[in-house]
Design a protein around this motif. Structure first.
Motif, PDB file in Angstrom:
ATOM      1  N   SER A  21       0.822  -1.209   0.000  1.00  0.00           N
ATOM      2  CA  SER A  21       0.000   0.000   0.000  1.00  0.00           C
ATOM      3  C   SER A  21       0.862   1.267   0.000  1.00  0.00           C
ATOM      4  O   SER A  21       0.491   2.268  -0.621  1.00  0.00           O
ATOM      5  CB  SER A  21      -0.974   0.001   1.174  1.00  0.00           C
ATOM      6  OG  SER A  21      -0.280   0.114   2.397  1.00  0.00           O
ATOM      7  N   VAL A  22       2.007   1.231   0.655  1.00  0.00           N
ATOM      8  CA  VAL A  22       2.915   2.383   0.625  1.00  0.00           C
ATOM      9  C   VAL A  22       3.487   2.567  -0.781  1.00  0.00           C
ATOM     10  O   VAL A  22       3.560   3.696  -1.293  1.00  0.00           O
ATOM     11  CB  VAL A  22       4.036   2.224   1.665  1.00  0.00           C
ATOM     12  CG1 VAL A  22       5.133   3.251   1.455  1.00  0.00           C
ATOM     13  CG2 VAL A  22       3.472   2.343   3.072  1.00  0.00           C
ATOM     14  N   ILE A  23       3.856   1.479  -1.425  1.00  0.00           N
ATOM     15  CA  ILE A  23       4.363   1.567  -2.798  1.00  0.00           C
ATOM     16  C   ILE A  23       3.283   2.122  -3.723  1.00  0.00           C
ATOM     17  O   ILE A  23       3.554   3.006  -4.551  1.00  0.00           O
ATOM     18  CB  ILE A  23       4.860   0.182  -3.273  1.00  0.00           C
ATOM     19  CG1 ILE A  23       6.114  -0.223  -2.500  1.00  0.00           C
ATOM     20  CG2 ILE A  23       5.127   0.179  -4.777  1.00  0.00           C
ATOM     21  CD1 ILE A  23       6.535  -1.668  -2.699  1.00  0.00           C
ATOM     22  N   ALA A  24       2.055   1.629  -3.588  1.00  0.00           N
ATOM     23  CA  ALA A  24       0.952   2.127  -4.411  1.00  0.00           C
ATOM     24  C   ALA A  24       0.692   3.608  -4.144  1.00  0.00           C
ATOM     25  O   ALA A  24       0.385   4.364  -5.073  1.00  0.00           O
ATOM     26  CB  ALA A  24      -0.311   1.313  -4.136  1.00  0.00           C
ATOM     27  N   THR A  25       0.843   4.034  -2.900  1.00  0.00           N
ATOM     28  CA  THR A  25       0.644   5.441  -2.565  1.00  0.00           C
ATOM     29  C   THR A  25       1.710   6.304  -3.220  1.00  0.00           C
ATOM     30  O   THR A  25       1.404   7.374  -3.768  1.00  0.00           O
ATOM     31  CB  THR A  25       0.667   5.633  -1.037  1.00  0.00           C
ATOM     32  OG1 THR A  25      -0.395   4.859  -0.473  1.00  0.00           O
ATOM     33  CG2 THR A  25       0.485   7.076  -0.665  1.00  0.00           C
ATOM     34  N   PRO A  34      -2.205  13.914  -8.837  1.00  0.00           N
ATOM     35  CA  PRO A  34      -2.166  12.870  -7.800  1.00  0.00           C
ATOM     36  C   PRO A  34      -3.540  12.578  -7.201  1.00  0.00           C
ATOM     37  O   PRO A  34      -4.388  13.449  -7.094  1.00  0.00           O
ATOM     38  CB  PRO A  34      -1.236  13.457  -6.745  1.00  0.00           C
ATOM     39  CG  PRO A  34      -1.234  14.915  -6.978  1.00  0.00           C
ATOM     40  CD  PRO A  34      -1.532  15.129  -8.427  1.00  0.00           C
ATOM     41  N   VAL A  35      -3.710  11.334  -6.840  1.00  0.00           N
ATOM     42  CA  VAL A  35      -4.929  10.879  -6.165  1.00  0.00           C
ATOM     43  C   VAL A  35      -4.651  11.025  -4.673  1.00  0.00           C
ATOM     44  O   VAL A  35      -4.013  10.170  -4.059  1.00  0.00           O
ATOM     45  CB  VAL A  35      -5.248   9.422  -6.537  1.00  0.00           C
ATOM     46  CG1 VAL A  35      -6.543   8.981  -5.898  1.00  0.00           C
ATOM     47  CG2 VAL A  35      -5.289   9.254  -8.043  1.00  0.00           C
ATOM     48  N   VAL A  36      -5.132  12.126  -4.094  1.00  0.00           N
ATOM     49  CA  VAL A  36      -4.751  12.479  -2.729  1.00  0.00           C
ATOM     50  C   VAL A  36      -5.308  11.490  -1.705  1.00  0.00           C
ATOM     51  O   VAL A  36      -4.639  11.173  -0.715  1.00  0.00           O
ATOM     52  CB  VAL A  36      -5.212  13.920  -2.411  1.00  0.00           C
ATOM     53  CG1 VAL A  36      -4.860  14.286  -0.987  1.00  0.00           C
ATOM     54  CG2 VAL A  36      -4.576  14.895  -3.381  1.00  0.00           C
ATOM     55  N   PRO A  42      -2.557   3.453   3.457  1.00  0.00           N
ATOM     56  CA  PRO A  42      -1.673   2.674   4.341  1.00  0.00           C
ATOM     57  C   PRO A  42      -2.029   2.763   5.826  1.00  0.00           C
ATOM     58  O   PRO A  42      -1.493   1.991   6.624  1.00  0.00           O
ATOM     59  CB  PRO A  42      -0.288   3.286   4.104  1.00  0.00           C
ATOM     60  CG  PRO A  42      -0.374   3.993   2.813  1.00  0.00           C
ATOM     61  CD  PRO A  42      -1.776   4.436   2.681  1.00  0.00           C
ATOM     62  N   LEU A  43      -2.927   3.653   6.203  1.00  0.00           N
ATOM     63  CA  LEU A  43      -3.226   3.818   7.625  1.00  0.00           C
ATOM     64  C   LEU A  43      -3.963   2.619   8.231  1.00  0.00           C
ATOM     65  O   LEU A  43      -3.740   2.291   9.398  1.00  0.00           O
ATOM     66  CB  LEU A  43      -4.032   5.101   7.850  1.00  0.00           C
ATOM     67  CG  LEU A  43      -3.290   6.394   7.534  1.00  0.00           C
ATOM     68  CD1 LEU A  43      -4.204   7.583   7.763  1.00  0.00           C
ATOM     69  CD2 LEU A  43      -2.034   6.502   8.368  1.00  0.00           C
ATOM     70  N   ALA A  44      -4.814   1.963   7.460  1.00  0.00           N
ATOM     71  CA  ALA A  44      -5.548   0.799   7.988  1.00  0.00           C
ATOM     72  C   ALA A  44      -4.592  -0.354   8.331  1.00  0.00           C
ATOM     73  O   ALA A  44      -4.627  -0.865   9.462  1.00  0.00           O
ATOM     74  CB  ALA A  44      -6.624   0.362   7.006  1.00  0.00           C
ATOM     75  N   PRO A  45      -3.734  -0.795   7.393  1.00  0.00           N
ATOM     76  CA  PRO A  45      -2.803  -1.856   7.776  1.00  0.00           C
ATOM     77  C   PRO A  45      -1.823  -1.410   8.855  1.00  0.00           C
ATOM     78  O   PRO A  45      -1.404  -2.215   9.690  1.00  0.00           O
ATOM     79  CB  PRO A  45      -2.064  -2.214   6.493  1.00  0.00           C
ATOM     80  CG  PRO A  45      -2.647  -1.427   5.407  1.00  0.00           C
ATOM     81  CD  PRO A  45      -3.655  -0.512   5.960  1.00  0.00           C
ATOM     82  N   LEU A  46      -1.476  -0.120   8.862  1.00  0.00           N
ATOM     83  CA  LEU A  46      -0.563   0.376   9.887  1.00  0.00           C
ATOM     84  C   LEU A  46      -1.187   0.284  11.278  1.00  0.00           C
ATOM     85  O   LEU A  46      -0.520  -0.083  12.246  1.00  0.00           O
ATOM     86  CB  LEU A  46      -0.156   1.817   9.585  1.00  0.00           C
ATOM     87  CG  LEU A  46       0.828   2.457  10.553  1.00  0.00           C
ATOM     88  CD1 LEU A  46       2.136   1.673  10.568  1.00  0.00           C
ATOM     89  CD2 LEU A  46       1.076   3.902  10.166  1.00  0.00           C
TER      90      LEU A  46
END
Length: 72
Positions: A21-25, A34-36, A42-46
């Motif tokens: 998810s970080v890579i996709a972000t 950018p898709v803000v 990434p906050l949910a898995p974090l």
């Protein structure tokens, strides 16, 4: 499968999901437009990594305390 092993396995898979998810972000935010909202993905898995990580961190200390109480 015992709870501890299940939580450890879940933590490992969440770390993979978080990394992806970080890579996709990074990819989404590097676009011309950018898709803000992707910055929140990434906050949910974090959050799940934090909860399971704290549990796994505390596990040896709780086990040690339980063993000390059983011997004393």
């Amino acid at each position: 499968m015992p709870w501890n092993k299940w939580i450890r396995q879940f933590h490992r898979w969440m770390s993979v999901l978080f990394t992806l998810s970080v890579i996709a972000t990074f990819i989404a935010l590097a676009q011309k437009e950018p898709v803000v909202w992707m910055s929140y993905v990434p906050l949910a898995p974090l959050a799940l990594l934090t909860l399971t990580g704290l549990y796994l961190f505390a596990l040896p200390y709780v086990a040690r305390r339980q063993r000390a109480g059983a011997n004393g």
